[in-house]
Design a protein around this motif. Structure first.
Motif, PDB file in Angstrom:
ATOM      1  N   LEU A 261       6.629 -43.033 -20.278  1.00 16.89           N
ATOM      2  CA  LEU A 261       7.211 -44.353 -20.025  1.00 16.89           C
ATOM      3  C   LEU A 261       6.110 -45.360 -19.654  1.00 16.89           C
ATOM      4  O   LEU A 261       4.930 -45.019 -19.609  1.00 16.89           O
ATOM      5  CB  LEU A 261       8.280 -44.258 -18.934  1.00 16.89           C
ATOM      6  N   ASP A 262       6.529 -46.584 -19.365  1.00 17.53           N
ATOM      7  CA  ASP A 262       5.593 -47.703 -19.173  1.00 17.53           C
ATOM      8  C   ASP A 262       4.447 -47.373 -18.219  1.00 17.53           C
ATOM      9  O   ASP A 262       4.672 -46.889 -17.106  1.00 17.53           O
ATOM     10  CB  ASP A 262       6.325 -48.927 -18.586  1.00 17.53           C
ATOM     11  N   GLY A 263       3.255 -47.663 -18.675  1.00 18.03           N
ATOM     12  CA  GLY A 263       2.102 -47.581 -17.788  1.00 18.03           C
ATOM     13  C   GLY A 263       1.739 -46.181 -17.341  1.00 18.03           C
ATOM     14  O   GLY A 263       0.900 -46.008 -16.453  1.00 18.03           O
ATOM     15  N   SER A 264       2.332 -45.180 -17.937  1.00 18.71           N
ATOM     16  CA  SER A 264       2.001 -43.821 -17.518  1.00 18.71           C
ATOM     17  C   SER A 264       0.716 -43.370 -18.200  1.00 18.71           C
ATOM     18  O   SER A 264       0.310 -43.928 -19.212  1.00 18.71           O
ATOM     19  CB  SER A 264       3.138 -42.858 -17.863  1.00 18.71           C
ATOM     20  N   SER A 265       0.101 -42.371 -17.612  1.00 20.08           N
ATOM     21  CA  SER A 265      -1.149 -41.858 -18.169  1.00 20.08           C
ATOM     22  C   SER A 265      -1.070 -40.351 -18.309  1.00 20.08           C
ATOM     23  O   SER A 265      -0.718 -39.635 -17.366  1.00 20.08           O
ATOM     24  CB  SER A 265      -2.303 -42.256 -17.236  1.00 20.08           C
ATOM     25  N   TYR A 266      -1.394 -39.876 -19.485  1.00 19.80           N
ATOM     26  CA  TYR A 266      -1.334 -38.440 -19.756  1.00 19.80           C
ATOM     27  C   TYR A 266      -2.671 -38.024 -20.330  1.00 19.80           C
ATOM     28  O   TYR A 266      -3.112 -38.543 -21.359  1.00 19.80           O
ATOM     29  CB  TYR A 266      -0.203 -38.147 -20.753  1.00 19.80           C
ATOM     30  N   LYS A 267      -3.307 -37.091 -19.632  1.00 18.38           N
ATOM     31  CA  LYS A 267      -4.613 -36.620 -20.086  1.00 18.38           C
ATOM     32  C   LYS A 267      -4.487 -35.127 -20.385  1.00 18.38           C
ATOM     33  O   LYS A 267      -4.114 -34.357 -19.498  1.00 18.38           O
ATOM     34  CB  LYS A 267      -5.632 -36.863 -18.971  1.00 18.38           C
ATOM     35  N   VAL A 268      -4.741 -34.764 -21.620  1.00 17.71           N
ATOM     36  CA  VAL A 268      -4.570 -33.360 -22.016  1.00 17.71           C
ATOM     37  C   VAL A 268      -5.910 -32.768 -22.444  1.00 17.71           C
ATOM     38  O   VAL A 268      -6.655 -33.372 -23.220  1.00 17.71           O
ATOM     39  CB  VAL A 268      -3.582 -33.231 -23.201  1.00 17.71           C
ATOM     40  N   GLY A 269      -6.194 -31.599 -21.922  1.00 23.29           N
ATOM     41  CA  GLY A 269      -7.336 -30.843 -22.427  1.00 23.29           C
ATOM     42  C   GLY A 269      -6.803 -29.515 -22.928  1.00 23.29           C
ATOM     43  O   GLY A 269      -5.896 -28.943 -22.330  1.00 23.29           O
ATOM     44  N   PHE A 270      -7.304 -29.062 -24.047  1.00 27.75           N
ATOM     45  CA  PHE A 270      -6.802 -27.768 -24.506  1.00 27.75           C
ATOM     46  C   PHE A 270      -7.904 -26.956 -25.164  1.00 27.75           C
ATOM     47  O   PHE A 270      -8.873 -27.504 -25.707  1.00 27.75           O
ATOM     48  CB  PHE A 270      -5.595 -27.928 -25.442  1.00 27.75           C
TER      49      PHE A 270
END
Lengths: 422, 259
Positions: free
Chosen positions: A226-235
């Motif tokens: 949603l608005d302004g969220s931050s998702y950082k994924v490492g795999f």
């Protein structure tokens, strides 16, 4: 026991007997399973000749869930328990217990990001998960220590790990999730992880696959931001025999941000298929995905990365990049980043490259006293540096650095760093 | 008694083409020799062949160091025995920090140091070469300017402490200040008893480093050797008199392969 045997007997490419959650199952979940079973029966088994998604991974044609026994014990365990907020129980709950305690709250979220109709194997997971992990962080709260989740599978088993992650508005957390098996024999893991990030929520999510030699992974990680969220994924895809991993993110909120850095290291006959989606649904969101694969011996990397920008998603800034390092003449890497853009005011780019270790780099190292094998190791380590460096210094960078080191050890053990002159 | 790098009748081919036509050259430890000559004379090829670059096939002659042939051994073994080659165009290795690279090299050479001593030594050498300490964590030679790469080669020379170093055009592309800094670096290692063979086609660096001997290469062999005075002769008259004396046509001197 009798029930499990019956399920096992009827688990196949056409049908399966739905599981029930340990600790009782709310009606809403039963309903979801019925939908999933219908979707599973309806969808044909993936085919490398018919399905674009599977064109380069013919292993799927021979995969049959019926040749595995469903895992009986818990499908997940917690690493050291984080001392945290997240209600009185902490941020990680057993899915079944949470659903029973508050079905109105959790049931509508389950299957809302990765619905059973998404794909055959998502449907199968939805029919068969018998437990799961719910990571939930209430509004404005921050879980200070990383949450460690581990999913195990044993020899001859199939596991259906199910994880639901819900960060409410402004919440923050870090999750380190692992798919592992200690046994070298055949096993199958079909995890589905759904992530929901509320406004301004921030999640860092590291996933690593360390299955034994005969392990097969069929994973789906799908997020909605949603608005302004931050998702950082490492795999990191480090073990197993072959697998396909979907990483799909819906940037549904304005100004949301998704960044991902992943790596894969293959040797022997390993085959890694990664398919990603950066789905821009709202204005002004940013996404950046970097995937680096090093393949040795006869191993193979397959990558397809799609940036999709919907009509209303103006001011999107999106990037997908895949780089491959071929460590032997027989190793192969297929790379297919694509853009599908319906908006007109966006900045989207993709990049792809495949190369071999440069002889001049090896000579340079050797002329300074570094053996050829060590030089190859150094160059491969360097190849992954920007993946590792994309994580903040400290525990997370150490974790990513650990992926690279264990991958390099694997390559060294297999002789993949020394066996080829070029 | 100094140790000797003895290049004897060395013949080298690159992709089937003869580059070196029987090079004879001896450099003892404790001395600085200059190797000069026009473009295409085979100077760079000589350095590569001595260090064991796989592209440079030795088809005749020998390279002996401390009385033993190094031919047939991989470059890292030559390095371990005390040889060093500074490249004209040092190679970048993205993702590998200078610190990591040097640590790996020292380990390979069997000269590993405790972390603190290692860092202290590298920091000192960076300072001496007027390089920012940030270079420690930068990827080796990656996005370095030409001059930074050359300085970094001298930092490596000082940190790895070989006994015999071939410096291939370490002076090219440097401005006067950088040239002086690099020359000071070479003079420092020289005083430690290292043997140095400086490959150059300019006289400039030899204003700062006085060579004990000067050799001139053309058409894949050494055509003249002498004392430091040979440098001023060449400066005055160019290579032509030497080429004529050796019976070499200009076209032949330039060769077909640069370096």
């Amino acid at each position: 026991m009798a029930e499990l045997t019956a399920r096992s007997a009827q688990l196949g490419r056409e049908t399966a007997v739905p599981a029930t959650l340990s600790g009782g199952e709310p009606v809403a979940v039963t309903h979801l399973r019925e939908l999933a079973l219908a979707a599973y029966r309806e969808a044909p088994w993936p085919s490398s000749s018919r399905d674009e998604d599977w064109r380069r991974t013919p292993q799927v044609d021979r995969l049959d869930p019926a040749s595995f026994r469903p895992l009986e014990g818990p499908s997940w365990e917690l690493g050291q328990p984080p001392a945290t907020p997240g209600g009185s129980e902490g941020p990680v709950l057993e899915l079944g217990a949470a659903l029973s305690a508050d079905p109105a709250r959790w049931a509508p979220l389950l299957g809302s990001v990765a619905p059973p109709g998404l794909r055959k194997l998502v449907a199968l997971n939805t029919v068969l998960f018998h437990d799961g992990a719910l990571v939930q962080v209430p509004r404005g709260q921050r879980v200070p220590a990383p949450i460690r989740l581990r999913h195990r599978v044993g020899e001859g088993q199939v596991a259906f790990p199910r994880t639901l992650v819900v960060l409410e508005e402004g919440a923050e957390a870090t999750i380190l999730e692992e798919w592992v098996s200690e046994d070298p024999g055949p096993s199958l893991m079909v995890p589905v992880t759904e992530v929901i990030l509320g406004r301004g929520a921030r999640l860092t999510h590291l996933l690593s696959q360390r299955l034994g030699e005969g392990g097969v992974l069929q994973s789906t990680l799908r997020a909605r931001q949603l608005d302004g969220s931050s998702y950082k994924v490492g795999f990191a895809l480090l073990g197993g025999l072959w697998g396909k991993s979907y990483l799909e993110v819906e940037l549904a909120g304005e100004g949301s941000e998704f960044r991902s850095a992943g790596l894969c290291v293959g040797h022997g006959a390993q085959h890694f298929d990664v398919q990603t989606l950066q789905d821009h649904l709202a204005r002004g969101a940013v996404s950046d995905l970097l995937y680096r694969a090093a393949v040795a011996e006869r191993s193979r990397s397959v990558f397809a990365g799609l940036i999709r920008v919907e009509e209303g998603a103006q001011k999107t800034n999106a990037y997908v990049q895949n780089r491959n390092l071929l460590l032997s003449p027989e190793a192969k890497a297929d790379s297919n980043p694509t853009l599908e853009i319906l908006a007109n005011d966006v900045r989207c780019t993709h990049g792809t490259a495949a190369g071999r270790i440069d002889d001049e780099q090896l000579f340079y190292c050797q002329s300074r006293g570094i053996t050829r094998e060590e030089a190859r190791r150094l160059v491969v380590e360097g190849f992954f540096a920007d993946v590792v460096d994309s994580f903040p210094e400290g525990e997370l960078r150490q974790e990513a650095g650990g992926w690279v080191l264990s991958a390099l050890d694997g390559l060294a053990r297999s002789g993949a760093l020394s066996s080829h002159p070029g | 008694m100094p140790d000797l790098l003895e290049i004897q009748g060395l013949e080298v081919e690159v992709e089937g083409k003869r580059i070196l036509q029987g090079v004879d050259l001896t450099v003892p430890t404790g001395e600085v020799h200059a190797l000069m000559g026009p473009n295409g004379a085979g100077k760079t090829s000589l350095g590569y062949a001595v260090m064991g670059h796989p592209k440079y096939q030795v088809v005749g002659g020998d390279v002996r160091w401390k009385g033993e042939s190094v031919l047939g051994t991989p470059p890292e073994q030559r390095a371990r025995r005390g040889l060093f080659l500074s490249l004209q165009y040092p190679t970048a290795i993205p993702g590998v920090t200078t610190a990591n690279f040097l640590r790996s090299a020292l380990k390979g050479l069997g000269k590993e140091l405790p972390a603190r001593d290692f860092l202290k030594m590298v920091r000192e050498q960076l300072a001496l070469l007027k390089m920012d300490q940030a270079f420690l964590s930068r990827y080796i030679n990656d996005n370095f300017s030409g001059g930074e790469k050359k300085r970094m080669e001298i930092v490596q020379l000082a940190v790895l402490r070989p006994e015999m170093a071939i410096l291939d055009e370490t002076d090219s592309g440097l401005d006067v200040d950088a040239l002086r800094t690099v020359a000071e670096g070479v003079n420092r290692v020289r005083s430690s008893g290292m043997g140095v063979l400086i490959i150059t086609h300019y006289q400039r660096i030899l204003e700062y480093i006085t060579p004990d001997r000067v050799h001139v290469m053309a058409a894949g062999r050494v055509i003249a050797s002498g004392g430091a005075e040979l440098v001023s002769d060449i400066e005055r008259t160019g290579y032509d008199p030497l080429l004529r004396a050796a019976g070499i046509e200009e076209a032949e001197a330039a060769g077909a392969v640069s370096g």
